[in-house]
Design a protein around this motif. Sequence first.
Motif, PDB file in Angstrom:
ATOM      1  N   ASP A  11       0.855  -1.194   0.000  1.00 55.46           N
ATOM      2  CA  ASP A  11       0.000   0.000   0.000  1.00 55.46           C
ATOM      3  C   ASP A  11       0.887   1.239   0.000  1.00 55.46           C
ATOM      4  O   ASP A  11       1.720   1.395   0.892  1.00 55.46           O
ATOM      5  CB  ASP A  11      -0.912   0.018   1.227  1.00 55.46           C
ATOM      6  N   VAL A  12       0.725   2.095  -1.002  1.00 58.73           N
ATOM      7  CA  VAL A  12       1.561   3.298  -1.051  1.00 58.73           C
ATOM      8  C   VAL A  12       0.778   4.542  -0.649  1.00 58.73           C
ATOM      9  O   VAL A  12      -0.430   4.657  -0.873  1.00 58.73           O
ATOM     10  CB  VAL A  12       2.209   3.532  -2.443  1.00 58.73           C
ATOM     11  N   GLU A  13       1.511   5.468  -0.055  1.00 59.32           N
ATOM     12  CA  GLU A  13       1.018   6.831   0.147  1.00 59.32           C
ATOM     13  C   GLU A  13       1.803   7.731  -0.797  1.00 59.32           C
ATOM     14  O   GLU A  13       2.969   7.453  -1.102  1.00 59.32           O
ATOM     15  CB  GLU A  13       1.217   7.280   1.605  1.00 59.32           C
ATOM     16  N   ALA A  14       1.149   8.812  -1.219  1.00 56.74           N
ATOM     17  CA  ALA A  14       1.777   9.710  -2.180  1.00 56.74           C
ATOM     18  C   ALA A  14       1.456  11.158  -1.817  1.00 56.74           C
ATOM     19  O   ALA A  14       0.470  11.426  -1.118  1.00 56.74           O
ATOM     20  CB  ALA A  14       1.266   9.404  -3.583  1.00 56.74           C
ATOM     21  N   CYS A  16      -0.126  14.645  -1.969  1.00 60.71           N
ATOM     22  CA  CYS A  16      -1.482  14.945  -2.421  1.00 60.71           C
ATOM     23  C   CYS A  16      -1.889  16.323  -1.921  1.00 60.71           C
ATOM     24  O   CYS A  16      -1.239  16.883  -1.033  1.00 60.71           O
ATOM     25  CB  CYS A  16      -2.456  13.877  -1.926  1.00 60.71           C
ATOM     26  N   PHE A  62      -2.334  19.316   3.927  1.00 62.56           N
ATOM     27  CA  PHE A  62      -3.449  18.402   3.642  1.00 62.56           C
ATOM     28  C   PHE A  62      -2.974  16.949   3.658  1.00 62.56           C
ATOM     29  O   PHE A  62      -3.624  16.058   4.220  1.00 62.56           O
ATOM     30  CB  PHE A  62      -4.048  18.748   2.271  1.00 62.56           C
ATOM     31  N   HIS A 161      -4.616   5.213   6.193  1.00 62.05           N
ATOM     32  CA  HIS A 161      -3.841   6.106   5.308  1.00 62.05           C
ATOM     33  C   HIS A 161      -2.372   6.206   5.690  1.00 62.05           C
ATOM     34  O   HIS A 161      -1.671   7.084   5.193  1.00 62.05           O
ATOM     35  CB  HIS A 161      -4.480   7.504   5.178  1.00 62.05           C
ATOM     36  N   ASP A 166      -2.045   0.318   6.500  1.00 68.45           N
ATOM     37  CA  ASP A 166      -2.997  -0.094   5.451  1.00 68.45           C
ATOM     38  C   ASP A 166      -2.603  -1.468   4.888  1.00 68.45           C
ATOM     39  O   ASP A 166      -3.454  -2.352   4.730  1.00 68.45           O
ATOM     40  CB  ASP A 166      -3.043   0.930   4.310  1.00 68.45           C
TER      41      ASP A 166
HETATM   42  P1  AMP Z   1      -4.719   5.393   0.835  1.00 68.43           P
HETATM   43  O1  AMP Z   1      -3.978   4.124   0.551  1.00 68.43           O
HETATM   44  O2  AMP Z   1      -6.194   5.271   0.902  1.00 68.43           O
HETATM   45  O3  AMP Z   1      -4.149   5.962   2.101  1.00 68.43           O
HETATM   46  O4  AMP Z   1      -4.431   6.419  -0.326  1.00 68.43           O
HETATM   47  C1  AMP Z   1      -3.232   6.439  -1.043  1.00 68.43           C
HETATM   48  C2  AMP Z   1      -2.950   7.831  -1.537  1.00 68.43           C
HETATM   49  O5  AMP Z   1      -4.055   8.308  -2.311  1.00 68.43           O
HETATM   50  C3  AMP Z   1      -2.747   8.897  -0.462  1.00 68.43           C
HETATM   51  O6  AMP Z   1      -1.431   8.899   0.053  1.00 68.43           O
HETATM   52  C4  AMP Z   1      -3.060  10.149  -1.249  1.00 68.43           C
HETATM   53  O7  AMP Z   1      -1.992  10.527  -2.078  1.00 68.43           O
HETATM   54  C5  AMP Z   1      -4.202   9.709  -2.127  1.00 68.43           C
HETATM   55  N1  AMP Z   1      -5.479   9.970  -1.450  1.00 68.43           N
HETATM   56  C6  AMP Z   1      -6.225   9.117  -0.729  1.00 68.43           C
HETATM   57  N2  AMP Z   1      -7.332   9.712  -0.238  1.00 68.43           N
HETATM   58  C7  AMP Z   1      -7.271  10.992  -0.677  1.00 68.43           C
HETATM   59  C8  AMP Z   1      -8.110  12.133  -0.531  1.00 68.43           C
HETATM   60  N3  AMP Z   1      -9.261  12.087   0.168  1.00 68.43           N
HETATM   61  N4  AMP Z   1      -7.717  13.295  -1.124  1.00 68.43           N
HETATM   62  C9  AMP Z   1      -6.587  13.374  -1.846  1.00 68.43           C
HETATM   63  N5  AMP Z   1      -5.748  12.329  -2.023  1.00 68.43           N
HETATM   64  C10 AMP Z   1      -6.080  11.161  -1.450  1.00 68.43           C
END
Ligand code: AMP
Length: 193
Positions: A11-14, A16, A62, A161, A166
């Motif tokens: 699972d990656v975070e990026a 945003c 954010f 997140h 995750d």
């Molecule tokens: P997650 O695995 O659900 O934590 O999401 C992975 C990545 O998607 C996050 O690190 C963000 O870059 C992007 N992301 C997830 N949810 C949002 C959101 N509500 N608004 C903007 N970017 C999001």
Amino acid sequence: MEDRELLNVVDVEATCWDGQPPPGAVSEIIEIGLTVVDLHAGERVDRHSILVRPARSTVSAFCTELTGLTQEEVDTGVGFAEACRLLAAEHGAGTRPWASWGDYDRHQFTRQCQATGVPYPFGRRHTNVKAVFTEAYELRKRPGMARALEVAGLPLEGRHHRGEDDAWNIAALTLHLVSLDPRHAHRLTAPSA
Ligand code: AMP
Ligand code: MG
């Protein structure tokens, strides 16, 4: 006979923003969460977090709110090329099947590898666990990870997140699917079309 059947759940975070990226910035991986699952034993056997320093963007307020990750923290991370090298060298990314929740994580790797000229670290055997879960429960709509844990009656462990947590929770959902129907284990390890 091989007595361990390992699967990488990723699972990656990026980076945003609340809306579009600022001019010149692109969304880049800042954390790679990885849980190693032994499908044979039905256990999560290892968990990792690789922090990645972004090169063409920064962590917005954010993004910190969403992921808990700060710019200072990701500044201590490795570059994207090194992260991909580590995935292949230390986590068997090229040879083990892997899985993630949805197709976002796979697409982000494809995109970022293409943009940076870094070799794609994973093999071809990828499973979208969200799609398998949706079928198994005959849901009308594909659920988010938190909703799927509720449906399965599993706890959300750690912080949603954060890539490391995750991946840990998605691994629990994956093992849950295998416990419902052992044929899912074959689907997770079969070469994809
Ligand atoms: P997650 O695995 O659900 O934590 O999401 C992975 C990545 O998607 C996050 O690190 C963000 O870059 C992007 N992301 C997830 N949810 C949002 C959101 N509500 N608004 C903007 N970017 C999001
Ligand atoms: Mg995540």
